[in-house]
Write a protein that holds these residues in place. Sequence first.
Motif, short mmCIF file in Angstrom:
data_model
loop_
_atom_site.label_atom_id
_atom_site.label_comp_id
_atom_site.label_asym_id
_atom_site.label_seq_id
_atom_site.Cartn_x
_atom_site.Cartn_y
_atom_site.Cartn_z
N ASP A 19 19.92 9.10 -58.08
CA ASP A 19 20.73 8.04 -57.45
C ASP A 19 21.22 7.03 -58.49
OD1 ASP A 19 20.45 9.17 -54.97
OD2 ASP A 19 18.70 7.97 -54.42
N LEU A 22 24.08 8.60 -60.54
CA LEU A 22 25.34 8.65 -59.80
C LEU A 22 25.97 7.27 -59.68
CD1 LEU A 22 24.31 11.13 -56.95
CD2 LEU A 22 25.56 11.64 -59.05
N SER A 23 25.15 6.27 -59.47
CA SER A 23 25.65 4.90 -59.36
C SER A 23 26.33 4.46 -60.66
CB SER A 23 24.50 3.95 -59.02
OG SER A 23 24.95 2.62 -58.95
N SER A 39 34.49 8.45 -56.80
CA SER A 39 33.46 9.10 -55.98
C SER A 39 32.95 10.35 -56.70
CB SER A 39 34.03 9.51 -54.61
OG SER A 39 34.66 8.43 -53.97
N ASP A 54 27.88 9.58 -53.87
CA ASP A 54 28.01 8.16 -54.19
C ASP A 54 29.49 7.83 -54.33
OD1 ASP A 54 27.41 5.53 -54.71
OD2 ASP A 54 25.96 5.97 -56.30
N THR A 55 29.83 6.58 -54.07
CA THR A 55 31.22 6.15 -54.16
C THR A 55 31.28 4.65 -54.36
OG1 THR A 55 33.37 6.15 -53.03
CG2 THR A 55 31.43 5.82 -51.65
N THR A 60 30.56 3.02 -47.82
CA THR A 60 29.28 3.57 -48.26
C THR A 60 28.54 4.29 -47.14
OG1 THR A 60 28.25 1.42 -47.82
CG2 THR A 60 28.98 1.85 -50.07
N ILE A 63 28.35 8.11 -47.38
CA ILE A 63 27.53 8.80 -48.38
C ILE A 63 26.50 9.68 -47.67
CG2 ILE A 63 25.80 8.47 -50.19
CD1 ILE A 63 27.31 5.92 -50.99
#
Length: 753
Positions: A19, A22-23, A39, A54-55, A60, A63
């Motif tokens: 996570d 991806l962030s 994204s 993730d985007t 959100t 997701i």
Amino acid sequence: MLEILRRIVQEVNGARTLDAALSIIVRRIRKAMQTDVCSVYLRDGQRDHFILMDTIGLNTAAIGQVTMRPGEGLVGLVGQREEPLNIEEAPSHSHFRYFAETGEERYSSFLGVPIIHQRRVLGVLVVQQRDKRLFDEGEEAFLITMAAQLAGVLVHALSTGELARLNDAESQVMLSGIAAAPGMTIGEAFVVVPPANLDAVPERVPEDVEAEVLRLREAIDCVRSDIRRAAERLASRISAQEQALFDVYQQMLGDAALGQEVEKRIREGHWAPWALARVVQRHVQYLEKVDDNYLRERAADVRDLGRRVLSHLQTESEERSPVYPDHTVLVGDEISAAQLGEIPREKLAGLVALRGSSTSHVAILARAMNIPAVMGMSDLPLSRIAGTPMIVDGYRGRLILRPEPELQGRYESMIEEERSLISMLESEQSLPSETSDGQRIRLMINTGLAVEMSGSPVARIDGVGLYRTEVPFMMHQRFPGEQEQARLYREQLAGFAPLPVVMRTLDIGGDKSLPYFPIEEDNAFLGWRGLRVTLDHPEVLMVQLRAMLRAAEGLDNLRILLPMVTTFEEVETVSRLLDRALEELREEGLKVQRPLLGIMIEVPAVIYQLEAFAGCVDFFSVGSNDLTQYLLAVDRGNARVSALYDAFQPAVLRALAQIARDSRRLGVPVSVCGELAGDPVGALLLVGMGYRVLSMNAPNLSRVRAAIRRASLSGVRELVDEALSQESLVQTRALIFERMEAWELAHLLPHRD
């Protein structure tokens, strides 16, 4: 842009979770490209869907909710085509699919690029903007470069993150590693931990040096006893060859190996635990740099021995005996042969290790004991899997945690079929290795350990096709002397007499240097190795040749094999040195005979010089592993290209067929040693080409023998003719396995998807 790329990759590489990675990706890329949206969609391999993971810019809440199949929507189209998609007005595209929960109706322009790692699509990286425009060439190039750079670091974060997420649930988890020992089993995880930490030993000055030396000797004696008891527990389950692995442990603990060097450190003013840790770490660091799988795995053995001795040095309290499940799957970072011997054999069902490979000692033992094993499970969270039900698939290199009932039922059926097959193979152990129409095939084994063979195993094999002499050299702190080598070689020759033993001269250099003879190479596989090294150091080669001849006196079963031969002149030089060694020993009063001399065919150039070599050697031995590697220009240890390494490639099969034809025409006996000879399909193809001697690792013998006994010489010759006419690997494999099905031999092959 290069600096931005470097910083983003660096940050992603340092992320602790999927996570977090991806962030970082979506935020940094949106900022760098000054877009409204960035994204990332990842591919779920089991369901074959692309999932919005993730985007920044879209809602959100979408997701984890938005998914697309390959070819579905713009993201699915990018993933299916495996190429970028740059659109000025996305909603007007024929593949556009609207997801109300994303809020993407506000955005017009779309640029998506695939994230690909080793030809596998991991996901899709997308940027979007409100403005109706095409992203320019520079922006597209940046995102493509970004995706390529991120693929390598993302694949690790992806596997680690998904595993951590799934382990919090009760769902089934399927993981892939290295197939180390064939077979399948269902059991319960029992996690083992190292007995002591070599990296956490403080440095101290001993108050009494002699007392420290005595402590060390007592600790080593305790470990010797532990290993002896483990070997005794396994004695009835393994052959003398595998039993010799425990002898190697005892030799490593001997006065001439670790013990002597540690004592020297103690007498220099260090207490026993620190001296031991430093010596073990030095050996481990050296061995881990070696590019030979068999020798590199000795690092795990040395580390395990060091931990065991350290454990005895650190505490005198006895550990409580653990309670093992009825179907124990032993799981650990590195599992040693000694740890394996501590578990009651009737309870041991399988092995799983975070580190290690098919050439580790424990893998060799697992194969000998018919225990399925999977190695290289680097992302397995040891702290969270104790007691977890699991399936170990040693054919596919697969581990399944918490299997669903349907899948478990399928495996139970396959395991039952496997039991029936093993029973059939065992009943044929003593039968001759010949085709259904009477063609005798000699089956030999590869080994790197001095062994004493009992009468039963000898009756089932035709000798040793490859004895790796570098193993004794690895166990010393200097080049072993002539008498030391002669004792080891004599054990091997006498243990198999009167069967032939093919001893390969020292095969070091570049990728296999010795701790006392370091070699730095820019290109190890094409560098200073094998015969090239020993010819440059004839004093080393002469000692080895004399030791081999001395060991063979009165036995007459020695064959000498030269590795990494490239030129005719190299063999001429060795032949002169061999004659000189014979003359010297005869002058000393020994009754020694000139052994047969052969060369390994592993450098492709040798294929075109066989006529010249036929005049100066007695036999050829094809090293199929290295020959395949050199023919295909593939480093099989490099994960990026190892998938290209395949001995069934048409070029490799045609080269092998040519060698067989030319050897037959020249009247020179030829054999094959390597993985291809130990594969039932590969063995049949080699027999069809004309090879009559195959050498392999001992655990492969029974399947190869069974395959040979069920095929006819005329049938495999016809198969070879058809296989050599195929244009691609896919066509060749399809033909071969279709024929195996027709001959009802598919049950002898490792289970395949």
